[in-house]
Design a protein around this motif. Structure first.
Motif, PDB file in Angstrom:
ATOM      1  N   SER A  28      25.890  48.638  24.299  1.00 32.15           N
ATOM      2  CA  SER A  28      26.363  48.225  25.611  1.00 32.15           C
ATOM      3  C   SER A  28      27.810  48.654  25.796  1.00 32.15           C
ATOM      4  O   SER A  28      28.583  48.687  24.838  1.00 32.15           O
ATOM      5  N   ILE A  29      28.166  48.975  27.039  1.00 37.49           N
ATOM      6  CA  ILE A  29      29.555  49.283  27.359  1.00 37.49           C
ATOM      7  C   ILE A  29      30.113  48.260  28.346  1.00 37.49           C
ATOM      8  O   ILE A  29      31.205  48.440  28.868  1.00 37.49           O
ATOM      9  N   ASP A  30      29.376  47.172  28.588  1.00 41.65           N
ATOM     10  CA  ASP A  30      29.757  46.206  29.624  1.00 41.65           C
ATOM     11  C   ASP A  30      29.454  44.792  29.153  1.00 41.65           C
ATOM     12  O   ASP A  30      28.284  44.430  28.956  1.00 41.65           O
ATOM     13  N   THR A  31      30.485  43.993  28.957  1.00 37.01           N
ATOM     14  CA  THR A  31      30.264  42.624  28.460  1.00 37.01           C
ATOM     15  C   THR A  31      29.546  41.754  29.486  1.00 37.01           C
ATOM     16  O   THR A  31      29.006  40.703  29.140  1.00 37.01           O
ATOM     17  N   ARG A  32      29.519  42.186  30.758  1.00 32.08           N
ATOM     18  CA  ARG A  32      28.823  41.394  31.781  1.00 32.08           C
ATOM     19  C   ARG A  32      27.307  41.458  31.615  1.00 32.08           C
ATOM     20  O   ARG A  32      26.592  40.561  32.058  1.00 32.08           O
ATOM     21  N   THR A  33      26.833  42.523  30.985  1.00 32.17           N
ATOM     22  CA  THR A  33      25.383  42.700  30.843  1.00 32.17           C
ATOM     23  C   THR A  33      24.942  42.825  29.387  1.00 32.17           C
ATOM     24  O   THR A  33      23.772  43.072  29.117  1.00 32.17           O
ATOM     25  N   ASN A  35      23.564  42.218  25.741  1.00 36.66           N
ATOM     26  CA  ASN A  35      22.548  41.325  25.188  1.00 36.66           C
ATOM     27  C   ASN A  35      22.868  41.001  23.738  1.00 36.66           C
ATOM     28  O   ASN A  35      23.540  41.780  23.035  1.00 36.66           O
ATOM     29  N   GLU A  36      22.358  39.884  23.296  1.00 39.65           N
ATOM     30  CA  GLU A  36      22.569  39.462  21.908  1.00 39.65           C
ATOM     31  C   GLU A  36      22.030  40.535  20.957  1.00 39.65           C
ATOM     32  O   GLU A  36      20.948  41.083  21.155  1.00 39.65           O
ATOM     33  N   GLY A  37      22.802  40.850  19.942  1.00 38.29           N
ATOM     34  CA  GLY A  37      22.382  41.822  18.938  1.00 38.29           C
ATOM     35  C   GLY A  37      22.840  43.250  19.210  1.00 38.29           C
ATOM     36  O   GLY A  37      22.651  44.134  18.369  1.00 38.29           O
ATOM     37  N   GLU A  38      23.449  43.493  20.383  1.00 41.79           N
ATOM     38  CA  GLU A  38      23.843  44.860  20.721  1.00 41.79           C
ATOM     39  C   GLU A  38      25.214  45.218  20.154  1.00 41.79           C
ATOM     40  O   GLU A  38      26.047  44.351  19.871  1.00 41.79           O
ATOM     41  N   LEU A  39      25.429  46.512  20.024  1.00 38.07           N
ATOM     42  CA  LEU A  39      26.717  47.062  19.605  1.00 38.07           C
ATOM     43  C   LEU A  39      27.560  47.313  20.853  1.00 38.07           C
ATOM     44  O   LEU A  39      27.093  47.954  21.806  1.00 38.07           O
ATOM     45  N   PHE A  40      28.792  46.819  20.872  1.00 38.66           N
ATOM     46  CA  PHE A  40      29.665  47.010  22.024  1.00 38.66           C
ATOM     47  C   PHE A  40      30.533  48.242  21.814  1.00 38.66           C
ATOM     48  O   PHE A  40      31.077  48.460  20.728  1.00 38.66           O
ATOM     49  N   ILE A  41      30.657  49.049  22.880  1.00 40.53           N
ATOM     50  CA  ILE A  41      31.460  50.264  22.820  1.00 40.53           C
ATOM     51  C   ILE A  41      32.590  50.156  23.830  1.00 40.53           C
ATOM     52  O   ILE A  41      32.353  50.216  25.044  1.00 40.53           O
ATOM     53  N   PRO A  42      33.837  49.968  23.371  1.00 41.17           N
ATOM     54  CA  PRO A  42      34.967  49.853  24.298  1.00 41.17           C
ATOM     55  C   PRO A  42      35.567  51.217  24.625  1.00 41.17           C
ATOM     56  O   PRO A  42      35.735  52.065  23.745  1.00 41.17           O
ATOM     57  N   PHE A  43      35.875  51.426  25.909  1.00 42.80           N
ATOM     58  CA  PHE A  43      36.547  52.655  26.340  1.00 42.80           C
ATOM     59  C   PHE A  43      37.922  52.318  26.891  1.00 42.80           C
ATOM     60  O   PHE A  43      38.144  51.223  27.422  1.00 42.80           O
ATOM     61  N   PRO A  55      36.481  40.636  21.898  1.00 43.94           N
ATOM     62  CA  PRO A  55      36.196  39.225  21.550  1.00 43.94           C
ATOM     63  C   PRO A  55      35.128  38.612  22.445  1.00 43.94           C
ATOM     64  O   PRO A  55      34.260  37.857  21.974  1.00 43.94           O
ATOM     65  N   GLN A  56      35.167  38.921  23.724  1.00 40.79           N
ATOM     66  CA  GLN A  56      34.163  38.395  24.655  1.00 40.79           C
ATOM     67  C   GLN A  56      32.772  38.917  24.305  1.00 40.79           C
ATOM     68  O   GLN A  56      31.777  38.187  24.402  1.00 40.79           O
ATOM     69  N   ALA A  57      32.698  40.181  23.870  1.00 42.20           N
ATOM     70  CA  ALA A  57      31.406  40.752  23.458  1.00 42.20           C
ATOM     71  C   ALA A  57      30.816  39.963  22.301  1.00 42.20           C
ATOM     72  O   ALA A  57      29.613  39.645  22.297  1.00 42.20           O
ATOM     73  N   PHE A  58      31.645  39.614  21.335  1.00 44.53           N
ATOM     74  CA  PHE A  58      31.140  38.838  20.195  1.00 44.53           C
ATOM     75  C   PHE A  58      30.756  37.417  20.622  1.00 44.53           C
ATOM     76  O   PHE A  58      29.771  36.855  20.127  1.00 44.53           O
ATOM     77  N   GLU A  59      31.496  36.838  21.556  1.00 47.75           N
ATOM     78  CA  GLU A  59      31.142  35.503  22.065  1.00 47.75           C
ATOM     79  C   GLU A  59      29.757  35.516  22.706  1.00 47.75           C
ATOM     80  O   GLU A  59      29.027  34.515  22.656  1.00 47.75           O
ATOM     81  N   LYS A  60      29.395  36.662  23.297  1.00 48.33           N
ATOM     82  CA  LYS A  60      28.096  36.775  23.965  1.00 48.33           C
ATOM     83  C   LYS A  60      26.997  37.251  23.027  1.00 48.33           C
ATOM     84  O   LYS A  60      25.877  37.508  23.470  1.00 48.33           O
ATOM     85  N   GLY A  61      27.297  37.385  21.743  1.00 51.56           N
ATOM     86  CA  GLY A  61      26.256  37.673  20.769  1.00 51.56           C
ATOM     87  C   GLY A  61      26.204  39.091  20.261  1.00 51.56           C
ATOM     88  O   GLY A  61      25.224  39.473  19.601  1.00 51.56           O
ATOM     89  N   ALA A  62      27.223  39.901  20.540  1.00 50.31           N
ATOM     90  CA  ALA A  62      27.240  41.268  20.011  1.00 50.31           C
ATOM     91  C   ALA A  62      27.162  41.232  18.497  1.00 50.31           C
ATOM     92  O   ALA A  62      27.745  40.363  17.843  1.00 50.31           O
ATOM     93  N   PRO A  75      40.503  42.596  16.005  1.00 48.00           N
ATOM     94  CA  PRO A  75      40.165  41.224  15.601  1.00 48.00           C
ATOM     95  C   PRO A  75      39.691  41.196  14.154  1.00 48.00           C
ATOM     96  O   PRO A  75      39.126  42.162  13.646  1.00 48.00           O
ATOM     97  N   LYS A  76      39.930  40.068  13.496  1.00 48.12           N
ATOM     98  CA  LYS A  76      39.576  39.940  12.082  1.00 48.12           C
ATOM     99  C   LYS A  76      38.241  39.213  11.929  1.00 48.12           C
ATOM    100  O   LYS A  76      37.813  38.471  12.793  1.00 48.12           O
ATOM    101  N   ASP A  77      37.599  39.466  10.799  1.00 45.33           N
ATOM    102  CA  ASP A  77      36.389  38.753  10.389  1.00 45.33           C
ATOM    103  C   ASP A  77      35.231  38.922  11.364  1.00 45.33           C
ATOM    104  O   ASP A  77      34.424  38.006  11.584  1.00 45.33           O
ATOM    105  N   VAL A  78      35.136  40.079  11.982  1.00 47.42           N
ATOM    106  CA  VAL A  78      33.974  40.441  12.794  1.00 47.42           C
ATOM    107  C   VAL A  78      33.590  41.875  12.431  1.00 47.42           C
ATOM    108  O   VAL A  78      34.431  42.662  11.967  1.00 47.42           O
TER     109      VAL A  78
END
Length: 453
Positions: A28-33, A35-43, A55-62, A75-78
């Motif tokens: 995912s490239i968008d924390t608004r959409t 899903n749990e278990g996905e890898l977040f890609i920040p640009f 951090p918001q991505a991990f809060e949503k289950g990334a 961020p640490k420990d993620v």
């Protein structure tokens, strides 16, 4: 995609740390959409830096996130995978996942009709294979990798739209997707500003063959001399042509239009009568390319006929929308001279309703000849067949001055006020009216439609 973080780290040649066994179930490239278990890609963009949303991505289950090495304060420990560049990492992940997939890949490009051809082909194949296709307009150097990474591991047919604005972009996408089959729908005038000429556009679209599988088959608009010339200069290429002119491998002989769709007769690689629940001569042409690919894949004539009967297009493409007594054709997703002429031609030829309205918006990205392209539309509009014309946008003023003498009292132009067009329709349209909405995406002509919904 279902991979452990260690698998993805291996793709990217980076360290997974202590998190290698965690499962990743998508990207995912968008924390608004996300899903749990996905890898977040920040640009990092001009307006925002995606790293601040990690951090918001991990809060949503990334399950994991990329992090660019030159970005401070990770961020640490993620679970983080440190990469040089997020975009390059995304493309490398797609490249590696593509290598593992057993699906047949079909690439579709062209100036107009890419999305319609994608929808037609995916619908045609769906009764017989597990099919996935590009969602929305995810068709560029970011969208295509995301589409590939969204494919299920057991997908059998991947139908991928490939867009571009300059040279080298289709070549990059083709080398990423490595298509077994490809369609070039046509050569129009969109992106003239960047590519200089229709010859330049044709060469840029033809780059789709550069990533071809060794046995790849290109299906192309044989009515277009620029494509025929490129094919003749590439004799080793396996090709099939389609169109309205004789001499193509698949040719249309007759088209009948009703409110339910288009019935047409073909000859050549396939023969007989076929039906699609879609309006427009140009959509029949898009269908021909899909039919040739389906035949090359191995579908029988009867299977192709069956698949076409359930075709469904993405909204805002020759979409019939009845609202009260009025009947709209919503073709407002995009416009260029070629597709604009095709839509006008359809409206003038159809017998669905007698009172025919043109609501046209500016055509964008046409470069130095934009005035000429807008004015030329006047040559295709018949004052005997069109009742009313509403023009929207500053560029349509050029067409207004060409048409005003032929349509006294029957033509309206506004640069930015949708309300004037809406009022004109409310006051003068009747149960006999058929109203075509057509303009470039930036003109948002569907706004007119919403006033009646």
């Amino acid at each position: 995609m279902r991979k452990k973080i260690q698998d993805i780290a291996n793709w990217l040649n980076v360290d997974a740390g202590k998190y290698g066994d965690i499962l990743v179930t998508g990207v995912s490239i968008d924390t608004r959409t996300i899903n749990e278990g996905e890898l977040f890609i920040p640009f990092r963009g001009e307006k925002t830096n995606g790293h601040k949303y990690v951090p918001q991505a991990f809060e949503k289950g990334a399950s994991c996130s990329l992090w660019m090495k030159d970005e401070p304060h990770p961020p640490k420990d993620v679970p983080l995978l440190f990469v040089d560049d997020s975009e390059s990492a995304l493309q490398q992940m797609a490249r590696k996942y593509r290598e593992e997939l057993q699906a047949s890949f079909i690439g579709i490009t062209g100036s107009n009709g890419k999305t319609s051809s994608k929808d037609i082909l995916a619908s045609l194949l769906s009764p017989f294979y597990k099919v996935q296709k590009t969602i929305g307009n995810f068709n560029n150097e970011l969208g295509l990798p995301l589409t590939i990474l969204s494919l299920d591991e057991d997908t059998e047919m991947a139908v991928l739209e490939m867009g571009m604005s300059g040279f080298g972009e289709i070549e990059f996408l083709s080398n990423l997707a490595k298509p077994h089959y490809a369609i070039i729908t046509n050569i129009g005038e969109a992106h003239m500003q960047e590519l200089g000429s229709r010859e330049g556009i044709a060469k840029a679209k033809f780059e789709i063959i550069n990533g071809f599988d060794a046995e790849g088959v290109l299906c192309y608009d044989g009515d277009e001399p620029l494509l025929r010339d490129l094919v003749e200069r590439t004799p080793q290429l396996k090709t099939k042509s389609f169109g309205f002119q004789s001499g193509n491998d698949l040719t249309v002989r007759k088209i009948e239009t009703t409110e339910k769709g288009s019935r047409f007769i073909v000859e050549g690689e396939l023969n007989g009568e076929f039906f699609i629940p879609v309006l427009g001569k140009h959509q029949v042409k898009n269908t021909l390319g899909a039919m040739l690919v389906a035949k090359a894949i191995g579908l029988s004539e009867e299977q192709i006929r069956q698949g076409l009967s359930q075709v469904s297009l993405t909204d805002m493409r020759m979409q019939l929308v009845p609202l009260g007594d009025l009947l709209f054709i919503n073709d407002a997703y995009n416009a260029a001279p070629t597709s604009m002429k095709a839509a006008i031609e359809f409206l003038q030829s159809t017998s669905m309703r007698k009172d025919k309205w043109l609501v046209l918006g500016d055509m964008l990205e046409l470069g130095e000849k934009e005035r000429e392209f807008h004015e030329q539309l006047a040559n295709y509009i018949d004052e005997q067949k069109i009742s009313k014309i509403c023009l929207f946008g500053p560029r349509m003023e050029w067409l207004y001055h060409r048409l005003a003498p032929k349509f006294p009292g029957r033509i309206l132009h506004t640069k930015e006020d949708y309300g004037k067009i809406i009022d004109e329709i409310k006051q003068h349209a009747t149960k006999d009216s058929l109203i075509l909405l057509k303009g470039s995406r930036g003109m948002k002509l569907e706004t007119v439609l919403k006033a009646f919904q």
